[in-house]
Motif scaffolding. Sequence first.
Motif, PDB file in Angstrom:
ATOM      1  N   ASN A  40       0.815  -1.233   0.000  1.00  0.00           N
ATOM      2  CA  ASN A  40       0.000   0.000   0.000  1.00  0.00           C
ATOM      3  C   ASN A  40       0.843   1.275   0.000  1.00  0.00           C
ATOM      4  OD1 ASN A  40      -2.163  -1.729   0.134  1.00  0.00           O
ATOM      5  ND2 ASN A  40      -2.591  -1.363   2.288  1.00  0.00           N
ATOM      6  N   ASP A  41       2.027   1.217  -0.605  1.00  0.00           N
ATOM      7  CA  ASP A  41       2.922   2.382  -0.726  1.00  0.00           C
ATOM      8  C   ASP A  41       3.422   2.896   0.617  1.00  0.00           C
ATOM      9  OD1 ASP A  41       2.721   2.496  -3.522  1.00  0.00           O
ATOM     10  OD2 ASP A  41       0.859   3.621  -3.396  1.00  0.00           O
ATOM     11  N   SER A  42       3.333   2.096   1.683  1.00  0.00           N
ATOM     12  CA  SER A  42       3.732   2.620   2.987  1.00  0.00           C
ATOM     13  C   SER A  42       4.552   1.636   3.816  1.00  0.00           C
ATOM     14  CB  SER A  42       2.499   3.044   3.789  1.00  0.00           C
ATOM     15  OG  SER A  42       1.644   1.944   3.995  1.00  0.00           O
ATOM     16  N   ILE A  43       4.208   0.356   3.812  1.00  0.00           N
ATOM     17  CA  ILE A  43       4.897  -0.638   4.633  1.00  0.00           C
ATOM     18  C   ILE A  43       5.895  -1.392   3.760  1.00  0.00           C
ATOM     19  CG2 ILE A  43       4.613  -2.687   6.092  1.00  0.00           C
ATOM     20  CD1 ILE A  43       1.737  -1.713   6.598  1.00  0.00           C
ATOM     21  N   VAL A  44       7.111  -1.543   4.245  1.00  0.00           N
ATOM     22  CA  VAL A  44       8.149  -2.210   3.471  1.00  0.00           C
ATOM     23  C   VAL A  44       8.588  -3.491   4.167  1.00  0.00           C
ATOM     24  CG1 VAL A  44      10.437  -2.009   2.450  1.00  0.00           C
ATOM     25  CG2 VAL A  44       8.974  -0.001   2.595  1.00  0.00           C
ATOM     26  N   LEU A  45       8.532  -4.598   3.443  1.00  0.00           N
ATOM     27  CA  LEU A  45       9.037  -5.880   3.923  1.00  0.00           C
ATOM     28  C   LEU A  45      10.186  -6.316   3.031  1.00  0.00           C
ATOM     29  CD1 LEU A  45       5.617  -7.770   4.339  1.00  0.00           C
ATOM     30  CD2 LEU A  45       6.767  -6.343   6.022  1.00  0.00           C
ATOM     31  N   THR A  46      11.014  -7.239   3.505  1.00  0.00           N
ATOM     32  CA  THR A  46      12.070  -7.804   2.671  1.00  0.00           C
ATOM     33  C   THR A  46      11.999  -9.322   2.724  1.00  0.00           C
ATOM     34  OG1 THR A  46      13.636  -7.646   4.523  1.00  0.00           O
ATOM     35  CG2 THR A  46      13.668  -5.879   2.901  1.00  0.00           C
ATOM     36  N   THR A  47      12.255  -9.957   1.592  1.00  0.00           N
ATOM     37  CA  THR A  47      12.213 -11.415   1.538  1.00  0.00           C
ATOM     38  C   THR A  47      13.414 -12.004   2.284  1.00  0.00           C
ATOM     39  OG1 THR A  47      13.378 -11.400  -0.588  1.00  0.00           O
ATOM     40  CG2 THR A  47      10.966 -11.474  -0.648  1.00  0.00           C
ATOM     41  N   ASN A  48      13.208 -13.179   2.878  1.00  0.00           N
ATOM     42  CA  ASN A  48      14.285 -13.845   3.606  1.00  0.00           C
ATOM     43  C   ASN A  48      15.175 -14.639   2.647  1.00  0.00           C
ATOM     44  OD1 ASN A  48      12.859 -16.189   2.969  1.00  0.00           O
ATOM     45  ND2 ASN A  48      11.965 -16.399   5.009  1.00  0.00           N
ATOM     46  N   ASP A  49      16.063 -15.487   3.187  1.00  0.00           N
ATOM     47  CA  ASP A  49      17.002 -16.222   2.330  1.00  0.00           C
ATOM     48  C   ASP A  49      16.308 -17.257   1.454  1.00  0.00           C
ATOM     49  OD1 ASP A  49      16.303 -17.779   4.456  1.00  0.00           O
ATOM     50  OD2 ASP A  49      18.322 -18.513   4.893  1.00  0.00           O
ATOM     51  N   LEU A  50      15.041 -17.534   1.718  1.00  0.00           N
ATOM     52  CA  LEU A  50      14.258 -18.440   0.875  1.00  0.00           C
ATOM     53  C   LEU A  50      13.375 -17.671  -0.109  1.00  0.00           C
ATOM     54  CD1 LEU A  50      13.150 -21.071   3.566  1.00  0.00           C
ATOM     55  CD2 LEU A  50      15.075 -21.219   1.966  1.00  0.00           C
ATOM     56  N   GLY A  51      13.529 -16.348  -0.118  1.00  0.00           N
ATOM     57  CA  GLY A  51      12.724 -15.524  -1.002  1.00  0.00           C
ATOM     58  C   GLY A  51      11.290 -15.352  -0.547  1.00  0.00           C
ATOM     59  N   VAL A  52      11.035 -15.511   0.757  1.00  0.00           N
ATOM     60  CA  VAL A  52       9.669 -15.545   1.287  1.00  0.00           C
ATOM     61  C   VAL A  52       9.384 -14.315   2.159  1.00  0.00           C
ATOM     62  CG1 VAL A  52       8.068 -16.815   2.770  1.00  0.00           C
ATOM     63  CG2 VAL A  52       9.586 -18.062   1.220  1.00  0.00           C
ATOM     64  N   ILE A  53       8.150 -13.791   2.029  1.00  0.00           N
ATOM     65  CA  ILE A  53       7.635 -12.812   2.981  1.00  0.00           C
ATOM     66  C   ILE A  53       6.313 -13.332   3.540  1.00  0.00           C
ATOM     67  CG2 ILE A  53       8.677 -10.772   1.918  1.00  0.00           C
ATOM     68  CD1 ILE A  53       5.779 -10.220   0.810  1.00  0.00           C
ATOM     69  N   SER A  54       5.980 -12.909   4.739  1.00  0.00           N
ATOM     70  CA  SER A  54       4.720 -13.297   5.370  1.00  0.00           C
ATOM     71  C   SER A  54       3.828 -12.075   5.510  1.00  0.00           C
ATOM     72  CB  SER A  54       4.974 -13.917   6.744  1.00  0.00           C
ATOM     73  OG  SER A  54       3.751 -14.168   7.409  1.00  0.00           O
TER      74      SER A  54
END
Length: 291
Positions: A40-54
Amino acid sequence: MKLAFCYLIFLLTVFSYAQKITVLDSLSHKSIEDVYVVLNDSIVLTTNDLGVISLNKYKNISKLKFTHLNYHTKEYKINNLNDTVFLKQKENTLENIVIEGNKRKKRKQKKITYVHPIKGFLPYGSGEVRPLQNYIHAVYIPAKYIDSSLKIKNIVFKRTLKKSKTWPPFTVLLMTVDSTTNLPYQIIYKDSVFPDNKEQYKTLKVPVLDDIKTPKNGLYVVVDIYKKEYYLKNDLYNNTIPFFKVARLKKHSGFRQFYIDKRRLKPTWIEPLYSQEGIQTFNFGIELIED
């Protein structure tokens, strides 16, 4: 009854979108670590070493943007999102060897020019400065340094790594020059920069994916720093707000620096004294390549 059943199916569809998303390379199908995923243009997550986000913690998500320095950005609405996202790698236009059958043929290397304001490092401190928050910073690159037969390949930023080890997100723009005031005028390119947060490189190159011709009267490289709250909310402040290397100017070089305070009701471009006196600017540069 049918209406209630349809509504139940709708709710299940809404809440059954993938709570975990895996990001893969479109060719190798290998997982991609440290992809920035913007909700939503506001919260930033990064994928882990498996390329996964929750996404378990987040509600009312309407869109997601997947971005990585080495891959093309993708954006999805939540109802079009699968549990696997494939990103396409950016092409390397500087490849010098073409393999044809069993023979190797060398391809003529394209001309690359790096335009920057450096004369030498500052004689004091670490030679890098943190830009002010809530400010937009612009560095003018005079036309005399730009070969109009070349196109812009990368926007280049430098640092010393003495103040901070990583590059947090920020926004970069290229702007034309107002022929009357010589101030930044029109935006010709804009990109959100989400560098690999584990890399400690001194030089950050942001690829210019559009075919941008160099304006005849020079251009501005512009950096928009997010508010401190943004970095804190996304657990990025420990990496610090970006520091950029500053450069001493050659005598009569023509490079200049300006800033805008976004908090003012009528923000205007201001040139600091050290720029007016031709002493230094931020070392924002561009890399040009043959078309």
